[in-house]
Each structure stands twice: as C-alpha cells, then as structure tokens.
Design an enzyme around this catalytic site. Structure first.
Site: not given
Ligand code: PEP
Length: 243
Positions: A6, A8, A92, A94, A163, A169, A200
């Site tokens: 992803n 973003k 997601h 965000e 998640e 992040g 992460s």
């Molecule tokens: C994500 O954007 O779904 C995500 C898991 O980001 P990150 O791996 O940077 O934590």
C-alpha cells in the site's frame, strides 16, 4: 499467501513505472505468493502498463459503490476495471480516521467491488486505546460483522487485513501471538480464506509474522516503497508457502 504493498500518497507515474520495472525483474519468477501493488489513483495506469503479463496485480487504494454520480473525489468500479486494475483496498484505518469511512461504507465498497469482479482487501483493526481498554474483540466483531452482513458468502477474491492501528507506520508491530489470536478471531467470525497482517511489516520481522497460523499474507505500507525491502518480504512469503 498474498503480499500487498500500500503506497498511500507516495509515487507519481514516473516513479511508479521505474519501481514496477525493477520489481518485475526481481520477483518475476517467484512462485507460491500472490503479489499486489496499490499505488495512488494517478499512478495506476503506469503500474498496469508496466506490470502487464507479470502476474503482479495492481489494486486501487479505494473504490466507490455507485456506478457514477455526484461523488467528488471518488472512483467507480467500472472506471478501475476499464483501467486494467484488478482490485481495491477498502476501509484502511487512515480512511476511517481522517476521511470519515465507517464500517458500513467499508462493507458497501467491498460488496460492490466484489460484485463487479474486482479483488478486495478489507481492513479492520483496533486503536491503541481500544486495545488498552480490552475492546479488541468487540471492535473486530463489529468491523468484521459489518463486512459479513454485506457479503454473507466470502469468496477467494476477498481478503481481510487485520491492521492494529497502533502498529501502522509507527515501527511498532503486534507480537506474533497477538497477530495469531486476532487472525483466528477474524476467521471465527467470518470464514474468509485469507487474513493478512498489516502494521510495520519489514524484511526483519516478516518471517516471524508470516509463519503464524492463520496469517495468510501481509499488507505492507512503508516497506513497500523500496523495491529491495518489498522484494525481500515477497521472497520470505514464497519460501514459507512452499515449506
Ligand atoms: C498500511 O499502510 O497498511 C501499513 C500497514 O503501513 P506500515 O507497513 O507502514 O505500518
């Protein structure tokens, strides 16, 4: 196993084309893992063009449920299909946190995308406050329950991504036990084939997380922005899948 990147709000069309060419060269022959890339909308075309015939699928980061209409800033299923896009991420954290996405709109987007023949990665997960208050199970029951209500019979084109919001992040990762427990819970609520872990994921922790029971892949943010780190995660998944 499914490994999805992803991006973003990173990488325009030029950077996307260069990344995709490099990625295909490195993981073109990789077996035992499905690879998905989700660039921003304006870079979808570049990714689709570059990855044609590669087996690497391109997803959007969102999709609307309506065919067309007065929905400024949204993109429909048929627009994605016409652009050669194979699926979409929905819900997601965000989108939920900053753009008012709810359990209901997430489920609506997922159901409409599947109905049109797109693949879907539907995201769920608790915040730090919810985890600390002992509410993780309730949150997952509510979020996954909304998806289950809209899509009573999940098919292989649908994956749920667990998640934990506090791990996205932040460099913080759920322990393998936390991931295993949450994934088992998701599958007990809803018989979806694949539950991906996100939060992460990096080359250093991929093996530990991906080798857990019920962890069927990963949704990768930051580490998907570099060809080398994303490739390393895909290679780990392929290795585990074969063994
Ligand atoms: C994500 O954007 O779904 C995500 C898991 O980001 P990150 O791996 O940077 O934590």
């Amino acid at each position: 196993m499914l490994i999805a990147g992803n991006w973003k709000m990173h990488k325009g069309p030029g950077e996307t084309a260069a990344f995709c060419a490099g990625l295909w060269e490195l993981i073109g022959e990789l077996e035992g893992v499905d690879v998905v890339l989700a660039p921003p909308f304006v870079s979808l075309h570049a990714a689709v063009e570059e990855l044609e015939d590669s087996g690497i699928r391109v997803y959007a980061q969102n999709v609307h449920w309506a065919e067309e209409g007065a929905f400024t800033g949204e993109v429909s299923r048929s627009m994605l299909i016409a652009s050669g896009v194979a699926g979409a991420i929905v819900g997601h954290s965000e989108r939920r946190q900053y753009f008012g996405e709810t359990d209901e709109t997430t489920a609506q987007r997922a159901a409409a995308a599947l109905e049109a023949g797109l693949g879907v990665i539907a995201c769920v997960g608790e915040t730090l406050e919810e985890r600390e208050e002992g509410e993780t199970e309730d949150v997952l029951r509510r979020q996954v329950g909304a998806i289950a209500e809209a899509i009573p019979e999940p098919d292989a084109a649908l994956a749920v991504a667990y998640e934990p919001v506090w791990a996205i992040g932040t460099g913080k990762t759920a322990t393998p036990e936390m991931a295993r427990e949450a994934h088992a819970l998701v599958k007990s609520i809803y018989p979806v084939e694949r539950v991906l872990y996100g939060g992460s994921v990096k080359p250093e922790n991929a093996e530990e997380l991906l080798s857990q029971e019920d962890v069927d892949g990963a949704l990768v943010g930051g580490a998907s922005l570099e060809v080398d780190s994303f490739t390393a995660i895909c290679e780990t998944a392929a290795r585990l899948n074969r063994s």
